[in-house]
Scaffold this active site. Structure first.
Site: not given
Length: 1145
Positions: A415-417, A555, A578, A690-691
């Protein structure tokens, strides 16, 4: 004539399977109120309660289910059959010798698994009995969580977790919004905004909420966390008003309410139908590669056993075919035995031989392996290097069955976060028209204190530059979804940011938005709050500016940008936008594009997360047209996302570029070093998150998963929309195969940084299309294989926007590929549980996102950096140890039983044991099991510091290299050779008159003393010393425990033999070993023969090792040789240490 059974099938589904299985949607009656007359008919559907079950067993099915699982093991089932045979027929050995070890293993394993499941039951009970506030008849009452039903109106306070999936009806905030963290679901610990139904958001008391008369129509439960389609029908004066419901209205089980005092919501999915539960995999028992090898070897030895028994049975009846050799006079058969059919007698003899040779299958090996795994797991928990001072916790082992699998990992899915990153964003710099601004370093072209050592681009803005600069800062202060959390301070006075900066902080659905707003604050523009639709900012002159927020264009991962439309105090209307440079720059019509683009590329190479900022002034007419487009899209019930996307495309165009920002996502300590070490060890690392894609890609660069020269290949929704999936996959396949046709990942990684490699990025929506089952057309069937081929040739893979179940599907796909690699999954949130359960080894990180991952994992560690030692050191050691244990057990049992097989040729195939019963029973239990157990716990063939410094050593044990068939055959042949040397060496020495008479004239008494049991005892003595010395030769790491156990077990054997044969034991019916051992040792030639036979047995193995190490040494063996050389030159080492100490001074 055909019969239509569709009506019957519908009725069966409806009444037997439950209503929810036969309709496409469900109707939820809020507060369980019937719709008014004239509305739709009231049909009460059946829904499950809110009970969550993660346990595997119940009180009633534990024994049968656990016994079934245990006896699925080949070894357990085999020993059960042998035990039953010993009970049924007259066999040479006692049933206790097989039954006792078997039942010990079964009972210990059952207790262990029962305890683990009891802990899961306990955790489930705590969750299911958690109190929840429910509104009934205008009053708030407390209910246990499992009693909540679909349609109940629930009251939730700040910092409470949602007990089921809910539709938001109203909140304490005036605008009907609430803020939620979904860390336990998708790994994002940032705050997300959710919206109440417009017609009910003003209801804030129990009585008002109870007066709501409405029904909800929505889709049946499905696991996608980011998708929900439904509508609410609100009855006012018997007139139904329909409003659309989307994912922005749904609060998912496991999420937590933040920065909102309270909410009212209605339950729509409960229990095992919640999205969180649907994303959980069932917990199945995992088996290691070593255990599978053990089972394969067991089958081979079982075949050898059957062959031995069959050969002996046939030869026995050939022997008895001669009337003169039917049986000896002292062992004649009874008349009843003679009358039995020859087939029955032959089968009984076959079973008796099976029992006699049964010891070739090492039942004690399974007991020893269980003990080794259980005791060995404590070395992980006791490791001080894996203890985290901040958390005050060390590593945890939930499943000791997979210790050795840690040394076989080929794919790491992370996972990342919260796993790779700390989820702490820091604003680094911004660039406005080519001018770079670093907080606390440059502001308005002036270098501030603390900036002397920084490498910066600094050119003061010219005329008009200040106005553009301030417009950029205002854009970042306005274009976001950040909320301000204000807290009461001393004396009960609420301080805002302007009055008391330390009392307030920012929260947002995106942590980098918070970093940007905080960065602007350092540069002089402070975002204060959103109040009554007005966004307030504090400029450099400490003046408050107000902007009316007109629209938020949220977003999404396809557009990769977000916008706001605001009206300034002057009446001017602006659209501030942005997003990613690839999303913004093509829509820009003016601005200093080249300068900004150059800075963006520079920051991207540095691994920073970059965003471009642009704006567009809107006239009142243009604003009216925008409002019309957006409102029409938002009210659509069908294809709402598509219509919104089309509206956003029309609005976000003709932009003027202002500048760009750079934000750093802080990695966990040593995360990049850990990933680099895993790559050097030959493992492939995939990031599943999931990011958003941009966030994840930046993290991959920072963690060195993607290198500077990595060419990124995208398999995303955006690209698939431009080309069809078939074309994209084949394009990517051609690209990677063209380059990798003659170059593998391993040799590429060993080259310089100039070697081009590929990194793949795929999102969840595209993965679903790739994984979709084949349709009628031929092309779709091959998508998965093409995707796998692309992945195999990429140095790293990033999967973003993954639902939890998709993470598990990816792991399962790699597991099922033709190489069948060993996989490891690591994560810290409940969204990672599915992949943790699916992988061969699952590791949970004790992060900030709850303990679901830790509770469902096989192992838990405090930080990602600890994975390096767990795999490269502990995994390596565990695999080396258990490989030796398994091979050694089979080897010593071959040495033990093959002489028994040979002996049958010299005893008329009478099933006469060669060894005494005490030796048969204690050989595996006492004489030879403790030394190998201690070896399998203590052995360190290489120092752990070397293993950490040189990750490539991990490759020496990869792919189950020490338990391959050639190695297994070598150990077996060595065992057979040793058995032949022991048996025939003793036989020929025994046949020698000089030896048997002890150098004296041979007498009848002497001949009787050196009989059957003396022969067997001499073979057994050589056997015990040979197999023990074999382990001595294989031991590299000596401690006092090794010495005590190895030499102690030999001393115990000698003492036991002296006592067993030196005393007349009153409880024995026979005393066949009386004085045998002492008489044997009283012979000088017996001592000499023992020494000669041990030397002859071990010599070939020693010679083979010397030759192999000299001609074909492994990396490990080279290091071992080098260490011995250094150890043999203490003076040199002393001189080196003296030199290094002088240098350090």
């Amino acid at each position: 004539m055909g019969v239509d059974f569709s009506a019957l099938r519908t009725l069966i589904n409806r009444y037997c399977a439950g209503e929810e299985n036969w309709v496409d949607s469900r109707t939820v009656y809020i507060g369980h109120k019937e719709p008014p007359p004239g509305a739709d008919a009231f049909i009460q559907q059946r829904f499950p309660d809110n009970r969550v079950v993660s346990s595997k067993y119940t009180f009633w099915n534990f024994i049968p289910k656990n016994m079934f699982e245990q006896f699925r093991r080949v070894a357990n089932f085999y020993f059960l059959i042998i035990f039953l045979v010993q009970l049924i027929i007259d066999t040479p050995t006692s049933p206790v010798t097989s039954g006792l070890p078997l039942f010990f293993v079964i009972i210990v394993t059952a207790i262990k698994q029962g305890y683990e499941d009891w802990l899961r039951h306990k955790a489930d009970k705590a969750v299911n009995q958690c109190p929840v506030s429910v509104i009934q008849r205008g009053k708030k009452i407390k209910k246990e969580s499992f009693r909540i039903t679909v349609g109940d109106v629930v009251f939730v306070k700040e910092d409470e977790t949602f007990a089921c999936d809910l539709i938001l009806l109203s909140s304490s905030r005036d605008d009907g919004t609430c803020f939620v963290t979904t860390a336990s679901l998708d790994g994002e610990s940032s705050h997300k905004t959710y919206y109440a139904v417009q017609d009910t958001k003003a209801f804030r008391t129990e009585e008002e909420v109870d007066s709501i008369h409405a029904t909800i129509e929505c889709e049946q439960p499905q696991p996608d966390l980011y998708k929900f389609v439904g509508r609410i029908n609100i009855y006012m004066d018997n007139e139904a008003v329909a409003r659309p419901l989307g994912s922005e209205n749904v609060l998912l089980r496991g999420a937590t309410l933040k920065n909102t005092e309270f909410i009212y919501a209605v339950a729509i999915y409960t229990g095992m139908e919640t999205k969180m539960a649907l994303n959980y995999q069932s917990k199945s028992q995992k088996r290691s590669a070593v255990e599978k090898s053990m089972n394969s070897y067991l089958v081979v030895y079982l075949c050898i056993l059957i062959s031995k028994a069959l050969i002996n049975t046939v030869l026995k009846y050939i022997w008895q075919a001669d009337p003169n050799k039917d049986e000896p006079w002292y062992n004649e058969r009874t008349e009843a035995q003679r009358q039995r059919h020859i087939l029955i007698r032959a089968f009984t003899d076959f079973l008796a031989f099976m029992v006699l040779f049964n010891y070739i299958i090492p039942v004690s090996m399974y007991v020893t392996v269980e003990m080794q795994k259980f005791l060995g797991s404590y070395f992980i928990m006791w490791d001080d290097d894996m203890y985290d001072e901040e958390l005050g916790e060390g590593a945890v082992v939930n499943t000791s069955d997979l210790n050795e699998e840690l040394g076989q990992v080929e794919y790491v899915f992370t996972d990342k976060t919260g796993t790779l990153t700390e989820n702490n964003m820091e604003f680094i710099e911004c660039c406005v028209d080519g001018h770079v601004y670093v907080p606390d370093a440059i502001c308005n072209g002036q270098v501030l204190s603390g900036a002397a050592a920084m490498d910066m681009i600094d050119t003061s803005p010219g005329p008009g530059g200040r106005e553009r600069e301030e417009l950029f800062f205002r854009a970042l202060c306005l274009c976001h979804t950040v909320q301000v959390k204000e807290e009461e301070t001393v004396d009960g006075i609420k301080h805002g940011i302007h009055q008391g900066k330390s009392a307030s902080f920012y929260i947002s659905s995106s942590p980098d938005e918070v970093a940007l707003v905080e960065g602007m604050k350092k540069l002089g523009f402070t975002y204060l709050r959103l109040k009554d639709g007005q966004m307030e900012i504090l400029n450099r002159e400490d003046e408050i500016e107000r902007f009316e927020l007109l629209e938020v264009l949220s977003f999404d991962s396809v557009r990769r940008r977000m916008s706001v439309i605001v009206r300034a105090a002057s009446g001017d209307i602006f659209l501030f936008c942005k997003g990613a440079d690839s999303s913004i720059l093509p829509r820009v019509i003016s601005g200093k594009v080249d300068e900004v683009k150059a800075r963006v590329e520079h920051n991207a190479v540095e691994g920073l997360r970059t965003l471009c900022v642009a704006y567009r002034p809107l006239s009142p007419e243009q604003h009216q047209e925008v409002c019309r487009l957006l409102s029409g899209a938002k009210l659509a019930l069908q294809d709402r996302d598509k219509r919104l996307s089309e509206a956003y495309e029309l609005v976000e165009k003709d932009l003027i570029l202002l500048g760009a920002t750079a934000v750093e996502d802080r990695l966990q300590e040593q995360a990049a070093d850990t990933i680099e070490s895993l790559h050097k060890a030959g493992m492939k690392v995939w990031v599943l998150t999931g990011d958003k894609m941009e966030t994840a890609a930046a993290t991959c660069y920072a963690s060195r998963l993607f290198r500077r020269n990595t060419q990124i290949l995208e398999l995303t929704t955006k690209r698939v929309e431009e080309q069809n999936l078939h074309d994209v996959l084949f394009d990517l396949s051609r690209t990677v195969l063209r380059h990798h046709g003659s170059m593998t990942r391993d040799n590429c990684s060993s080259l310089s940084n100039d070697c081009t490699d590929y990194g793949l990025i795929i999102d969840g929506a595209t993965l679903s299309a790739v994984m979709r089952p084949p349709q009628e057309d031929l092309n779709s069937g091959s998508y998965k294989e093409i995707f796998l081929e692309i992945c195999r040739n990429c140095s790293a893979v990033l999967c973003c926007r993954m639902a939890p179940l998709q993470k598990a599907q990816i792991v399962k796909m790699i597991k099922a590929s033709k190489e069948h690699p060993i996989t490891l999954a690591i994560g810290d949130g409940a969204n990672d549980v599915s992949m943790i359960l699916e992988a061969h080894v699952g590791i949970g990180i004790m992060g900030k996102e709850g303990r679901q991952a830790v509770r469902n994992s096989d192992y838990a560690i405090p930080k990602f950096k600890h994975l390096k030692k767990m795999l490269l050191v502990h995994g390596h050691y565990y695999y080396i140890r258990i490989s030796e244990l398994v091979q050694y057990f089979f080897y010593k049992n071959v040495c033990f039983i093959f002489p028994q097989f040979l002996y049958q040729f010299f005893c008329g195939f009478s099933q006469q044991p060669l060894y005494d019963t005490a030796y048969l029973t204690l050989y595996n239990i006492s004489f030879t099991s403790l030394p190998i157990l201690v070896y399998s716990l203590m052995e360190q063939h290489i120092n752990m510091d070397i293993l950490k410094k040189d990750p490539s050593l991990y490759k020496d044990v990869a792919k189950n290299s020490l338990l391959r068939w050639p190695t297994f055959i070598y150990w077996t042949v060595l065992g057979v050779y040793n058995a032949i040397v022991m048996f025939f060496g003793t036989y020929f020495l025994f046949d020698n008159t000089t030896f048997t008479s002890n150098g004296q004239r041979m007498t009848t008494n002497t001949q009787m003393m050196f009989g059957n049991w003396t022969f067997g005892t001499l073979v057994f003595t050589v056997l015990v010393f040979t197999v023990t010395f074999k382990l001595v030769l294989d031991t590299h790491y000596w401690t006092w425990i090794n010495h005590f156990v190895i030499w102690g077990s030999l001393v115990f054997f000698v003492l036991f033999s002296l006592l067993w044969g030196g005393i007349i034991w009153p409880f024995l019916n026979y005393q066949r070993m009386y004085y045998v051992f002492m008489q044997m040792l009283s012979s000088g030639p017996a001592w000499l023969s023992i020494i000669l036979l041990i030397t002859a047995s071990l010599l070939p193995d020693v010679v083979k090792k010397v030759i192999w190490r000299a001609l074909w040494p492994t990396i490990t063996e080279r290091i071992q040789t080098k260490r011995r050389c250094l150890a043999s030159e203490p003076s040199t080492i002393f001189m080196l240490s003296q030199t290094s100490s002088r240098i350090s001074f």
